[in-house]
Write a protein that holds these residues in place. Structure first.
Motif, PDB file in Angstrom:
ATOM      1  N   TYR A 185       0.832  -1.202   0.000  1.00  0.00           N
ATOM      2  CA  TYR A 185       0.000   0.000   0.000  1.00  0.00           C
ATOM      3  C   TYR A 185       0.866   1.252   0.000  1.00  0.00           C
ATOM      4  O   TYR A 185       1.936   1.288   0.624  1.00  0.00           O
ATOM      5  CB  TYR A 185      -0.908   0.024   1.242  1.00  0.00           C
ATOM      6  N   ASP A 223      -3.260   6.388  -0.185  1.00  0.00           N
ATOM      7  CA  ASP A 223      -4.302   5.437   0.197  1.00  0.00           C
ATOM      8  C   ASP A 223      -4.217   5.184   1.694  1.00  0.00           C
ATOM      9  O   ASP A 223      -3.828   4.106   2.142  1.00  0.00           O
ATOM     10  CB  ASP A 223      -4.104   4.140  -0.601  1.00  0.00           C
ATOM     11  N   THR A 268      -6.351  -0.384  -1.543  1.00  0.00           N
ATOM     12  CA  THR A 268      -5.886  -0.882  -2.840  1.00  0.00           C
ATOM     13  C   THR A 268      -4.525  -1.546  -2.712  1.00  0.00           C
ATOM     14  O   THR A 268      -3.509  -0.872  -2.521  1.00  0.00           O
ATOM     15  CB  THR A 268      -5.796   0.266  -3.865  1.00  0.00           C
TER      16      THR A 268
END
Length: 553
Positions: free
Chosen positions: A487, A492, A497
């Motif tokens: 990550y 994020d 994601t």
């Protein structure tokens, strides 16, 4: 007349010669004066549980109110990338020793054990057997500060050591008020255990679970409410408490304030470690504060529990009382005896928030996990004249292991011989003094978990890595299925994601490969235990050097 004039000239010459010597002596005394250190640690306080925007990149609560800690943030420097271990005991072990758990370090990975798989779950790996407590021969942060003249004190949660006596006998604590939150008492001939509130024992009167807290165990009376609680009230009515049992958080605050008063007139500097039990479950706040939040309409979709909000503000009010005591130790209204200007104050939490009582969004998940919601915490340093006020560092990562060398540098103490006690952390003093935004040789953090913890944790290793352009990445490696997750925390923050899913590009694969190899090298260097396979009893291997290659197209 001539004799008188000669006398005047001699006096003038003596004054000119003497003045610089006096001035130099004064400057030398001031510059060599060691600061007092107060380290306040909350229990299970999440990254978003303060109302200050400084400690959480603007994600602070709009329901919980923490005006005193917010003021501390306004007066000091907050770190946006502050981390702990996944739960209480390993964070405290890392803090006190400056060490990770791995290999020959402190050996404390989890609360209780690493054999905490959910009931009925068949595990592929036989977990490592950990240390549950710090070793008796560890050179603690207390001992290192004592070596340069500090008086040391412990107020609050007993964790990482087996008994309260061990804080004194092998950690080097001079004033030892380490205790558990449960108070045991005999009431009407029956043994009763209660959390957080004093009890009226048949033979001992009002008590907490430590003799040094007995002077502070009396129920709230009018004098205490008027003198102590009224000045800090914030929409609550403390007079509702008259005649009711004292809360442990208030009693610990009373003890700390008396300690500050006593030490303020002593020559030796002091180090006070204050690990509050608040806001750990059971959620049992002061009733007047709970009444305040029960009537308050929540304005934050994440936070709406009145009891938890009240517990957070009880912690905040007690922190406010401690800060006020630094300004006016004897409480007479005259701040000339204040020691705040020569006191470093640190505020920190031992792990992320425990979901249920609170909500860590936008961070993922909760205490017990290595996702951001479990390990990312608020952190504030205040040191007037050294640390610039109302500043936020959004680059440097700080972990529990880094406090030991940081405080040692501030105190002018040498770190232990690494052959006897290796400190894994690094001092962040250059960042505190704004000599740099981030340390070039400190851009990696590691977590290693060779066991199980209900649904929250399994055998895995994690690296947090600050790559070029100050991009913060986290790579997870799971031992059971040899899988990875990657990550970018900057882009994020919620870790939604996995950059290795789908078809990762070469740039992502290159970052993952760097991180994988750094993690592998760290595990090997530290002889990190991985447990054994349940089926064939062989040692579970470290991640492969080319393990990332399986994600290539």
């Amino acid at each position: 007349m001539e004799l008188s004039m000669n006398l005047v000239i001699k006096i003038a010459i003596f004054s000119l010669l003497a003045s610089p010597l006096v001035a130099c002596s004064q400057v030398k005394k001031e510059s060599s004066q060691k600061p007092n250190i107060i380290f306040i640690m909350a229990d299970d306080l999440g990254w978003t549980d303060l109302s200050s925007p400084n400690t959480s990149l603007g994600n602070g609560s709009k329901y919980y109110e923490t005006p005193n800690i917010d003021k501390l943030a306004d007066q000091g420097k907050s770190f946006a990338y502050a981390y702990a271990q996944q739960n209480c005991q390993p964070t405290r072990a890392s803090l006190i020793t400056g060490q990770y758990a791995t290999g020959n370090q402190n050996g404390v990975y989890n609360v209780g054990s690493l054999k905490r798989a959910s009931k009925g779950v068949i595990t592929a790996i036989k977990p490592h057997t950990q240390n549950n407590y710090l070793k008796e021969d560890c050179i603690s942060m207390f001992k290192t500060l004592k070596s340069v003249g500090y008086h040391t004190a412990w107020f609050g949660k007993l964790h990482a050591i087996k008994t309260e006596e061990h804080a004194s006998t092998y950690l080097g604590v001079d004033y030892n008020l380490a205790l558990r939150k449960e108070t045991n008492a005999t009431v009407n001939g029956v043994k009763v255990k209660h959390e957080f509130f004093a009890q009226n024992d048949d033979n001992k009167g009002w008590v907490f679970n430590h003799d040094l807290l007995k002077p502070y165990a009396q129920p709230y009376d009018s004098a205490y409410i008027h003198n102590v609680l009224e000045p800090l009230k914030n929409g609550n009515d403390p007079w509702q408490l008259e005649g009711t049992p004292k809360h442990l958080t208030d009693a610990l605050g009373d003890a700390v304030i008396d300690y500050i008063k006593d030490r303020s007139i002593k020559d030796a500097p002091f180090f006070a470690y204050i690990p509050f039990h608040a806001v750990h479950v059971s959620i049992l706040p002061r009733p007047d504060l709970e009444a305040k939040y029960t009537s308050k309409i929540p304005q934050d979709p994440r936070h709406n529990r009145a009891d938890y909000a009240a517990f957070v503000e009880l912690l905040d009010q007690t922190v406010g009382r401690i800060l006020n005591a630094l300004e006016d130790p004897n409480g007479d209204g005259d701040t000339k005896d204040g020691i705040a200007k020569n006191t470093l104050v640190i505020f920190y939490s031992d792990n992320g928030g425990f979901m249920g009582p609170t909500d860590n969004r936008p961070l993922r998940l909760r205490k017990g996990t290595f996702y951001e919601g479990g390990i990312r915490v608020p952190l504030i340093f205040r040191y007037p004249g050294v640390i610039h006020p109302n500043t936020v560092n959004k680059t440097q990562e700080v972990h529990a292991i880094d406090f030991y060398p940081t405080l040692a540098e501030i105190a002018g103490a040498k770190l232990p011989n690494p052959k006897i006690h290796e400190v894994n952390g690094k001092s962040v003093m250059p960042v505190l003094k704004e000599e740099t935004d981030a340390l070039d040789d400190k851009n990696e953090l590691f977590w290693h978990f060779p066991g199980y913890m209900d649904v929250r944790n399994m055998p895995q290793s994690v690296i947090h890595y600050r790559h070029s352009n100050n991009q913060h990445y986290k790579l997870f490696y799971r031992y059971e299925d040899e899988s990875y997750e990657l990550y970018n925390i900057n882009n994020d923050i919620s870790e939604t994601t996995n950059l290795l899913s789908g078809s990762p590009n070469q740039e992502i694969l290159d970052v993952a490969l760097i991180m994988n190899n750094k993690l592998r090298e760290w595990l090997i260097k530290n002889n990190a235990p991985t447990g054994t396979w349940t089926k064939h009893q062989e040692i579970v291997p470290y991640p492969l050097k080319d393990g990332i290659n399986k994600y290539k197209n």
